[in-house]
Design a protein around this motif. Structure first.
Motif, mmCIF file in Angstrom:
data_model
loop_
_atom_site.group_PDB
_atom_site.id
_atom_site.type_symbol
_atom_site.label_atom_id
_atom_site.label_comp_id
_atom_site.label_asym_id
_atom_site.label_seq_id
_atom_site.Cartn_x
_atom_site.Cartn_y
_atom_site.Cartn_z
ATOM 1 N N PHE A 68 -36.928 -42.865 -15.101
ATOM 2 C CA PHE A 68 -37.281 -41.773 -16.014
ATOM 3 C C PHE A 68 -38.692 -42.070 -16.499
ATOM 4 C CE2 PHE A 68 -37.134 -39.257 -19.965
ATOM 5 C CZ PHE A 68 -36.549 -38.090 -19.506
ATOM 6 N N VAL A 69 -39.645 -41.822 -15.600
ATOM 7 C CA VAL A 69 -41.032 -42.222 -15.808
ATOM 8 C C VAL A 69 -41.948 -41.067 -15.409
ATOM 9 C CG1 VAL A 69 -40.566 -44.676 -15.422
ATOM 10 C CG2 VAL A 69 -41.163 -43.208 -13.482
ATOM 11 N N PRO A 70 -43.172 -41.053 -15.917
ATOM 12 C CA PRO A 70 -44.118 -40.012 -15.500
ATOM 13 C C PRO A 70 -44.317 -40.010 -13.987
ATOM 14 C CG PRO A 70 -44.943 -41.163 -17.429
ATOM 15 C CD PRO A 70 -43.738 -41.923 -16.972
ATOM 16 N N GLY A 71 -44.316 -38.819 -13.418
ATOM 17 C CA GLY A 71 -44.488 -38.667 -11.982
ATOM 18 C C GLY A 71 -43.200 -38.553 -11.207
ATOM 19 N N ALA A 72 -42.061 -38.899 -11.835
ATOM 20 C CA ALA A 72 -40.770 -38.825 -11.146
ATOM 21 C C ALA A 72 -40.211 -37.407 -11.229
ATOM 22 C CB ALA A 72 -39.781 -39.812 -11.752
ATOM 23 N N ARG A 73 -39.500 -37.012 -10.180
ATOM 24 C CA ARG A 73 -38.887 -35.683 -10.166
ATOM 25 C C ARG A 73 -37.461 -35.770 -10.707
ATOM 26 N NH1 ARG A 73 -39.237 -30.569 -7.363
ATOM 27 N NH2 ARG A 73 -41.066 -31.235 -6.224
ATOM 28 N N TRP A 74 -37.220 -35.026 -11.778
ATOM 29 C CA TRP A 74 -35.899 -34.963 -12.392
ATOM 30 C C TRP A 74 -35.360 -33.535 -12.362
ATOM 31 C CZ3 TRP A 74 -32.536 -38.470 -14.991
ATOM 32 C CH2 TRP A 74 -32.877 -39.806 -14.782
ATOM 33 N N SER A 75 -35.652 -32.831 -11.292
ATOM 34 C CA SER A 75 -35.089 -31.492 -11.138
ATOM 35 C C SER A 75 -33.588 -31.597 -10.923
ATOM 36 C CB SER A 75 -35.729 -30.774 -9.950
ATOM 37 O OG SER A 75 -35.403 -31.440 -8.746
ATOM 38 N N GLU A 76 -32.884 -30.521 -11.191
ATOM 39 C CA GLU A 76 -31.435 -30.522 -11.011
ATOM 40 C C GLU A 76 -31.062 -30.718 -9.547
ATOM 41 O OE1 GLU A 76 -28.400 -27.849 -13.403
ATOM 42 O OE2 GLU A 76 -28.797 -26.938 -11.451
ATOM 43 N N THR A 77 -31.902 -30.233 -8.638
ATOM 44 C CA THR A 77 -31.584 -30.350 -7.212
ATOM 45 C C THR A 77 -31.784 -31.757 -6.677
ATOM 46 O OG1 THR A 77 -33.833 -29.623 -6.681
ATOM 47 C CG2 THR A 77 -32.100 -27.940 -6.707
ATOM 48 N N THR A 78 -32.449 -32.625 -7.439
ATOM 49 C CA THR A 78 -32.632 -34.005 -6.990
ATOM 50 C C THR A 78 -31.887 -35.012 -7.854
ATOM 51 O OG1 THR A 78 -34.667 -34.216 -8.292
ATOM 52 C CG2 THR A 78 -34.899 -33.534 -5.992
ATOM 53 N N MET A 79 -31.737 -34.717 -9.155
ATOM 54 C CA MET A 79 -31.089 -35.658 -10.068
ATOM 55 C C MET A 79 -29.886 -35.054 -10.781
ATOM 56 S SD MET A 79 -32.310 -38.652 -9.843
ATOM 57 C CE MET A 79 -31.822 -39.473 -11.355
ATOM 58 N N GLY A 80 -29.404 -33.940 -10.295
ATOM 59 C CA GLY A 80 -28.194 -33.372 -10.862
ATOM 60 C C GLY A 80 -28.380 -32.924 -12.299
ATOM 61 N N THR A 81 -27.281 -32.805 -13.001
ATOM 62 C CA THR A 81 -27.281 -32.313 -14.375
ATOM 63 C C THR A 81 -28.043 -33.261 -15.288
ATOM 64 O OG1 THR A 81 -25.087 -31.415 -13.926
ATOM 65 C CG2 THR A 81 -25.797 -31.490 -16.231
ATOM 66 N N ASN A 82 -29.118 -32.776 -15.888
ATOM 67 C CA ASN A 82 -29.872 -33.506 -16.905
ATOM 68 C C ASN A 82 -30.653 -32.477 -17.692
ATOM 69 O OD1 ASN A 82 -33.021 -33.756 -16.075
ATOM 70 N ND2 ASN A 82 -31.763 -33.688 -14.207
ATOM 71 N N ALA A 83 -30.979 -32.771 -18.934
ATOM 72 C CA ALA A 83 -31.532 -31.727 -19.804
ATOM 73 C C ALA A 83 -32.842 -31.133 -19.298
ATOM 74 C CB ALA A 83 -31.681 -32.250 -21.231
ATOM 75 N N PRO A 84 -33.875 -31.929 -18.977
ATOM 76 C CA PRO A 84 -35.108 -31.278 -18.518
ATOM 77 C C PRO A 84 -34.926 -30.529 -17.203
ATOM 78 C CG PRO A 84 -35.287 -33.682 -18.378
ATOM 79 C CD PRO A 84 -34.048 -33.384 -19.144
ATOM 80 N N GLY A 85 -34.205 -31.130 -16.253
ATOM 81 C CA GLY A 85 -34.009 -30.471 -14.966
ATOM 82 C C GLY A 85 -33.171 -29.214 -15.065
ATOM 83 N N THR A 86 -32.109 -29.264 -15.858
ATOM 84 C CA THR A 86 -31.244 -28.095 -15.997
ATOM 85 C C THR A 86 -31.906 -27.022 -16.856
ATOM 86 O OG1 THR A 86 -29.290 -29.502 -15.714
ATOM 87 C CG2 THR A 86 -28.935 -27.341 -16.707
ATOM 88 N N ALA A 87 -32.722 -27.436 -17.820
ATOM 89 C CA ALA A 87 -33.433 -26.452 -18.645
ATOM 90 C C ALA A 87 -34.380 -25.608 -17.804
ATOM 91 C CB ALA A 87 -34.201 -27.153 -19.763
ATOM 92 N N VAL A 88 -35.106 -26.234 -16.860
ATOM 93 C CA VAL A 88 -36.010 -25.435 -16.025
ATOM 94 C C VAL A 88 -35.230 -24.677 -14.952
ATOM 95 C CG1 VAL A 88 -38.021 -26.884 -16.462
ATOM 96 C CG2 VAL A 88 -36.560 -27.401 -14.512
ATOM 97 N N ALA A 89 -34.073 -25.208 -14.544
ATOM 98 C CA ALA A 89 -33.256 -24.488 -13.558
ATOM 99 C C ALA A 89 -32.681 -23.209 -14.155
ATOM 100 C CB ALA A 89 -32.132 -25.386 -13.051
ATOM 101 N N LEU A 90 -32.241 -23.280 -15.409
ATOM 102 C CA LEU A 90 -31.636 -22.121 -16.071
ATOM 103 C C LEU A 90 -32.640 -21.311 -16.879
ATOM 104 C CD1 LEU A 90 -28.308 -23.676 -17.441
ATOM 105 C CD2 LEU A 90 -28.641 -22.348 -15.350
ATOM 106 N N ASP A 91 -33.800 -21.914 -17.132
ATOM 107 C CA ASP A 91 -34.811 -21.292 -17.989
ATOM 108 C C ASP A 91 -34.229 -20.974 -19.359
ATOM 109 O OD1 ASP A 91 -37.211 -20.333 -18.834
ATOM 110 O OD2 ASP A 91 -37.136 -18.449 -17.720
ATOM 111 N N ARG A 92 -33.566 -21.987 -19.937
ATOM 112 C CA ARG A 92 -33.057 -21.846 -21.298
ATOM 113 C C ARG A 92 -32.778 -23.237 -21.869
ATOM 114 N NH1 ARG A 92 -28.391 -19.408 -23.632
ATOM 115 N NH2 ARG A 92 -28.854 -21.069 -25.103
ATOM 116 N N PRO A 93 -32.718 -23.366 -23.195
ATOM 117 C CA PRO A 93 -32.486 -24.678 -23.807
ATOM 118 C C PRO A 93 -31.117 -25.244 -23.427
ATOM 119 C CG PRO A 93 -33.347 -23.121 -25.411
ATOM 120 C CD PRO A 93 -32.990 -22.324 -24.198
#
Length: 438
Positions: free
Chosen positions: A127-152
């Motif tokens: 969980f470092v700068p430059g790492a991809r934490w999208s939902e499609t790569t790291m599953g359910t997580n707040a930043p990745g799921t927030a951008v996937a759903l476009d909501r808090p």
């Protein structure tokens, strides 16, 4: 639970909740079924994660490092509100042994700051700068799921899809460009179980709204923003006009690349571009790099940047104009800007998807509006001359003899869609898309 977006209602025992969620997570990873009381937002995210073939034991990959990360962050719109994020969240993160994180619209972490000890723990799961934490790569997580759903979103403990992330709790909210509404990324607070309180979700939402307000104050006047103009509707070879008035007629492949980069001003990696452009999986990155090198020579050395690939200047595109107008319900204005399907001869997978969404959205808006003049304009255009649904709607609102006669012809032609060697090309744009345009 009264609010499905809040991880823990006041009074809930966090330890017991963790035990229940861990059992539910193991059941899902083993059998694919979601047991109660997993929240619907989490259950849906688990299913998307599994559908994306995310392993519960996956690790985040670092896509941007060192100089690449620094250059990308410096140009990213959210860099302008990092001082605000630090002012509003920095002390809270440090004193509470939490982390402030900011990601782009692809889920790439750009900044991770806060308590040093907590950062060391987070480093161990990348969980470092430059790492991809999208939902499609790291599953359910707040930043990745927030951008996937476009909501808090708030994610508590074993609600995370990746097992090594389950000791953590996080809350994130998306941040948008205040002028265009485009998703820029998300701001996140990550730490221990204490962040499962409803106030944490409300806190990041308030910070995100403050950031959007700040961006609105910092935004330049509309006339100062676009230095490139891209025309790609109704033509196979797009036309690019620079801020100096130079006109560049692009090849088909270069047109596809420019359309995709215009749609993704935050940039695309080489792998993302490769998948977006080529159906043939045997095409190698070498082929793409050669194409991009040729495009850079056409555009000039300062227009196309890399790591990720992106355009150095904002782009005002005709298809973007149509999308914005449709999004605000300005159907007449959208129809006026619609010059035809996007790069109609392109078979690039991502361009095909964009073209279909845009054209279908335009058609649906016209049919729903029921304006006879707008419908007639579409029906008599090359891309609408065989559009049976539009002609049927037009016949309802303007039942003139020529319209009714054309409708009878289309009904007869499309009633038997079988040719000498099987089904013929069908759909409202089949004939139009088979003809070259320039």
């Amino acid at each position: 639970m009264t609010d499905p977006w809040v991880a823990l209602e006041p009074g809930t025992d966090p330890s017991e909740r963790v035990r229940v969620l861990r059992r539910a997570h193991e059941t899902f990873t083993a059998a694919g079924t979601v047991a109660r009381p997993v929240r619907s937002v989490v259950a849906d995210s688990w299913r998307r994660s599994a559908g994306a073939h995310v392993s519960p034991d996956a690790s985040a990959s670092v896509e941007l490092s060192d100089g690449d990360l620094g250059a990308y962050r410096a140009e990213h719109p959210l860099a302008r509100v990092m001082p605000l994020f630090r002012e509003l969240m920095g002390t809270f993160a440090r004193d509470g042994q939490h982390l402030l994180a900011v990601c782009d619209a692809h889920g790439r972490l750009l900044w991770v700051e806060g308590d040093p000890t907590t950062r060391q723990r987070a480093d161990r799961m990348n969980f470092v700068p430059g790492a991809r934490w999208s939902e499609t790569t790291m599953g359910t997580n707040a930043p990745g799921t927030a951008v996937a759903l476009d909501r808090p979103v708030q994610v508590f403990a074993a609600e995370h899809f990746i097992r090594r992330v389950q000791p953590w709790t996080c809350a994130a909210a998306p941040v948008h460009d205040p002028r265009s509404g485009r998703l820029l990324g998300a701001v996140d607070i990550t730490g221990g179980d204490g962040l499962a309180h409803p106030h944490s979700l409300a806190f990041v939402q308030a910070v995100a709204r403050a950031a959007e307000s700040q961006l609105a104050l910092l935004a330049p006047a509309p006339s100062d923003t676009a230095s490139l103009r891209l025309t790609a509707l109704g033509r196979d070879e797009a036309l690019l006009v620079t801020d100096t008035g130079r006109k560049i007629r692009l090849s088909r492949r270069h047109s596809e690349i420019l359309v995709l980069l215009a749609r993704h001003p935050e940039g695309l990696t080489g792998d993302e571009l490769l998948c977006a452009l080529y159906e043939d999986e045997s095409v190698t990155p070498v082929t793409l790099r050669a194409e991009l090198a040729r495009l850079r020579r056409v555009l000039g050395p300062d227009v196309l940047r890399s790591r990720p690939y992106r355009l150095a200047a904002p782009v005002d595109s005709d298809f973007g104009t149509v999308e914005r107008r449709l999004g605000t319900g300005a159907v007449t204005a959208a129809a006026a800007a619609f010059g035809g399907p996007l790069l109609p001869g392109s078979q690039a997978p991502a361009v095909v998807r964009i073209r279909r969404r845009l054209t279908d959205g335009m058609r649906a808006a016209l049919i729903a509006r029921g304006d006879p003049d707008l419908l007639a304009d579409w029906a008599h255009a090359p891309w609408g001359e065989e559009d049976l649904d539009v002609w049927r709607t037009l016949a309802t609102v303007r039942p003139t003899p020529p319209v009714l006669a054309r409708l009878r012809e289309l009904d007869a032609e499309q009633a038997v869609p079988v040719g000498p060697v099987g089904p013929v090309a069908s759909g409202p744009y089949a004939t139009y898309l088979q003809r070259p345009r320039s």
